[in-house]
Design an enzyme around this catalytic site. Structure first.
Site, PDB file in Angstrom:
ATOM      1  N   CYS A 290      35.797  14.642  24.532  1.00  0.00           N
ATOM      2  CA  CYS A 290      36.189  15.710  23.605  1.00  0.00           C
ATOM      3  C   CYS A 290      37.582  15.529  23.019  1.00  0.00           C
ATOM      4  O   CYS A 290      37.779  15.725  21.815  1.00  0.00           O
ATOM      5  CB  CYS A 290      36.039  17.075  24.274  1.00  0.00           C
ATOM      6  N   HIS A 348      37.985  21.955  27.385  1.00  0.00           N
ATOM      7  CA  HIS A 348      37.340  21.363  26.220  1.00  0.00           C
ATOM      8  C   HIS A 348      38.347  21.369  25.082  1.00  0.00           C
ATOM      9  O   HIS A 348      39.129  22.313  24.941  1.00  0.00           O
ATOM     10  CB  HIS A 348      36.082  22.135  25.823  1.00  0.00           C
ATOM     11  N   ASP A 371      34.780  21.367  15.529  1.00  0.00           N
ATOM     12  CA  ASP A 371      34.573  20.646  16.795  1.00  0.00           C
ATOM     13  C   ASP A 371      33.634  19.464  16.581  1.00  0.00           C
ATOM     14  O   ASP A 371      32.435  19.644  16.368  1.00  0.00           O
ATOM     15  CB  ASP A 371      33.992  21.598  17.842  1.00  0.00           C
TER      16      ASP A 371
END
Length: 682
Positions: A290, A348, A371
């Site tokens: 991530c 995250h 994202d």
């Protein structure tokens, strides 16, 4: 040819004995890129921002320019699209709001003219071709004079990405380094990241990304038209940072080996990733997780002129069944079970981009979550956002894009179910467990800025009659015992007989725990309104052989009333820190370009055991041509491993030195340190 001063390429459309010709076009790269805040982005192309004039100097051959009989027209071209711009003489006014060009003669040189070209504020982000047509009474001649790159303009109030404060523009557009926060709320670690937008080839890689997107390949005309909109740009680029649906940049991997690529934790900058992607003819770079996805996306967005920042959500929920709640299952002795598709990542990382949302109401302008980590599909493609942070906080699930999923990531209720023999014997709802901390690098400093309340309102739950909490003492360090404290509160007027179960499991930051490696049980009595404090310790020998690379542990306690069968529980996840590596740069961490500096790198074995096969490695993109390492067969407790390296920066900006210590005792456990180096031009 040099983009700063180009010999005009001539396309003949008339007689060869014309009396006026275009000989040289000077793109005035230095002055333009200072004026447009694009210094260092490219040494191949003129790079300017939309809605702001840029200048060209034209050197003519033959007679002087006669504004009464001579005319000049510019064509700016995007593929098959082009805009024809009549060049007006100084004092003339244009009659339309599109592209404009004004000519000013040079009073000192009769055969030199300066033209100021200005694009509309909602022009498309792209690499443009520029043609010049010269019309006289006798003839027309056409010259292909070169290319220029047009970017978003966050300095311009009319641009949808406008950001009013210069300190924010310096931080979120111009800064070429950042910090990524990782670990857990109880033990936050930070990693320096070099966005590297001024490194060679990075801007060109970002333009390539747009040119090979499915949107462009399927309909280049429409794609070029839509690139004026930062909402459209962010959705296209978000999908292209992962390679799941296209020729994107990064392939993700969260478990298994990384021998056929680079381990995600070994990356420290975006430039190496983008350069590798381009040089491999757009084959995916292996591997990302991530923070790598988000940091590369940040580089691309800053290059294109969209203000961006990397944001970490601690205890981030992955709501796979789209019900905005997270279910967790535990045994009656506190062992977490893998019975739910939902899970909570210890952290995250995603991106926030700054823009106006013309497709929504003004209350949703500002920071938007984008994202690129491929978790769930949005309109059939692995991407997420842009979603207004304000929509998440206000629970406006109809606001585009992907608001329910992102709301659950930061604010879902966690329903903990204790099961025994297939039956639920205990249930608790936690309203504050998800999104415990949301942070980003502060403006102008390396401290974290807490963004939690920009995402979350205040939720309250009812307190149970029996309460339990679990806290870890300090920050656990590799080689030391893990110490914890369990607090039990009796909120009733009855004495209770209790059974305590404490359980520890190994886990990765983005996955559910594995089998237990330590557990303990204890019987006790608690008086009415009494508060009991229970202490436990896990020695190093209990976790040394099984600890994974990121050093994550899930700890849970279940308290059972043996008479009423009431059960309450608490859980805590934390990471285990490794000993640091020190780096000292001769003369300090501000150095001059192309000047050699010595660096001393040291690691001290603070463990009580000898480390076998210790390898200390140092590398730095833009500072060292190749990584260097030193090895020791045995590194005794208290012993140091040292090495001296030389660094020399090839360009100004912020660079990172990365030092890593590996050993064969626990090959998956590494110590890693980062040193920020500021490189000045003089």
């Amino acid at each position: 040819m040099d983009s700063m001063q180009q010999q005009a390429l001539h396309k003949n459309r008339g007689t060869d004995n014309c009396h006026i010709r275009l000989k040289i076009v000077n793109f005035e790269t230095h002055d333009n890129q200072i004026s447009h805040e694009t210094q260092g982005l490219s040494d191949k192309h003129l790079v300017v921002r939309r809605g702001k004039p840029f200048k060209l100097t034209l050197l003519l051959h033959g007679r002087s320019w006669n504004p009464c009989t001579d005319r000049m027209v510019l064509d700016v071209c995007l593929g098959s699209l082009f805009e024809r711009i009549p060049v007006l003489f100084n004092g003339e006014r244009t009659g339309h709001p599109g592209w404009s060009a004004v000519m000013y003669p040079d009073k000192r040189h009769s055969q030199s003219v300066t033209i100021y070209v200005c694009s509309p504020v909602l022009s498309s982000v792209a690499l443009y071709d520029l043609l010049v047509h010269i019309d006289t009474i006798q003839h027309r001649k056409t010259y292909a004079v070169g290319k220029f790159v047009l970017l978003c303009n966050p300095w311009l109030k009319e641009d949808p990405v406008y950001m009013p404060l210069n300190v924010h523009l310096d931080e979120y557009v111009k800064s070429d380094y950042g910090l990524v926060y990782m670990g857990t709320c109880a033990n936050i670690s930070k990693q320096l990241w070099s966005f590297g937008q001024y490194e060679p080839g990075v801007l060109e890689a970002c333009l390539t990304l747009l040119q090979i997107s499915p949107q462009h390949m399927n309909n280049s005309h429409q794609d070029y038209m839509l690139r004026a909109d930062p909402v459209y740009l962010s959705r296209v680029i978000c999908a292209m940072v992962n390679h799941n649906d296209d020729l994107g940049i990064l392939e993700g991997r969260w478990h298994g080996g990384y021998k056929d690529g680079v381990k995600p934790t070994d990356w420290s900058g975006s430039a190496d990733i983008l350069q590798q992607w381009v040089s491999s003819k757009c084959r995916p770079v292996r591997y990302g997780q991530c923070w790598v996805f988000a940091s590369v996306l940040c580089t691309v967005m800053r290059v294109l002129g969209i203000p961006s920042r990397v944001v970490t959500v601690f205890n981030a929920a992955h709501d796979s069944d789209a019900n905005t709640t997270i279910e967790e299952y535990y045994t009656s002795i506190g062992e977490k079970l893998n019975l739910s598709q939902d899970n909570i990542w210890n952290f995250h990382v995603w991106l926030e981009c700054w823009m106006r949302r013309s497709d929504l109401s003004a209350e949703f302008d500002g920071w938007q979550v984008v994202d690129p980590t491929p978790q769930e599909r949005s309109a059939g493609i692995f991407r997420c956002g842009p979603c207004p942070v304000a929509a998440i906080r206000q629970h406006c699930f109809g606001a585009q894009y992907d608001t329910p999923f992102l709301y659950a990531s930061v604010d879902a209720d966690v329903i903990q179910l204790i099961v025994k023999n297939g039956l639920v014997v205990g249930r608790a709802v936690h309203t504050e467990q998800v999104g415990q901390l949301i942070c980003t690098k502060s403006v102008g400093s390396d401290k974290p800025e807490n963004l939690t309340r920009t995402y979350k309102g205040i939720k309250r739950g009812m307190a149970p009659r029996l309460e339990v909490s679990l806290n870890i003492d300090g920050v656990p360090l590799l080689g030391e015992s893990i110490r914890m404290c369990v607090t039990v509160t009796n909120q009733s007027s009855n004495t209770r007989a209790l059974m305590e179960h404490v359980n520890a499991q190994l886990k990765e930051y983005n996955r559910n725990p594995q089998e237990s490696f330590w557990k303990t049980h204890k019987e006790m009595h608690i008086k009415p309104w009494e508060v009991l404090t229970l202490h436990h310790s896990i020695p190093y020998s209990e976790y040394e052989s099984i600890l994974a690379g990121d050093g994550m542990v899930n700890m849970a306690v279940v308290i059972k009333d043996t008479r009423t069968r009431e059960r309450v529980m608490a859980a805590k996840e934390f990471s285990i820190s490794t000993p640091p590596i020190t780096m000292e740069i001769e003369g300090g961490d501000i150095i001059q370009v192309r000047k050699e500096h010595a660096v001393q790198v040291t690691f001290t074995n603070e463990l009580t055991k000898t480390l076998m096969g210790a390898v200390l490695t140092v590398e730095g993109s833009g500072l060292m041509q190749e990584k260097q390492e030193v090895r020791l067969v045995f590194l005794q407790p208290g012993q140091k491993i040292e090495m001296g390296v030389s660094i020399m920066a090839t360009s100004p900006g912020t660079k990172l030195l990365v030092a890593t210590l590996r050993h064969s005792n626990s090959p998956m456990i590494v110590s890693r340190s980062y040193q920020k180096v500021s490189v000045t031009a003089v």
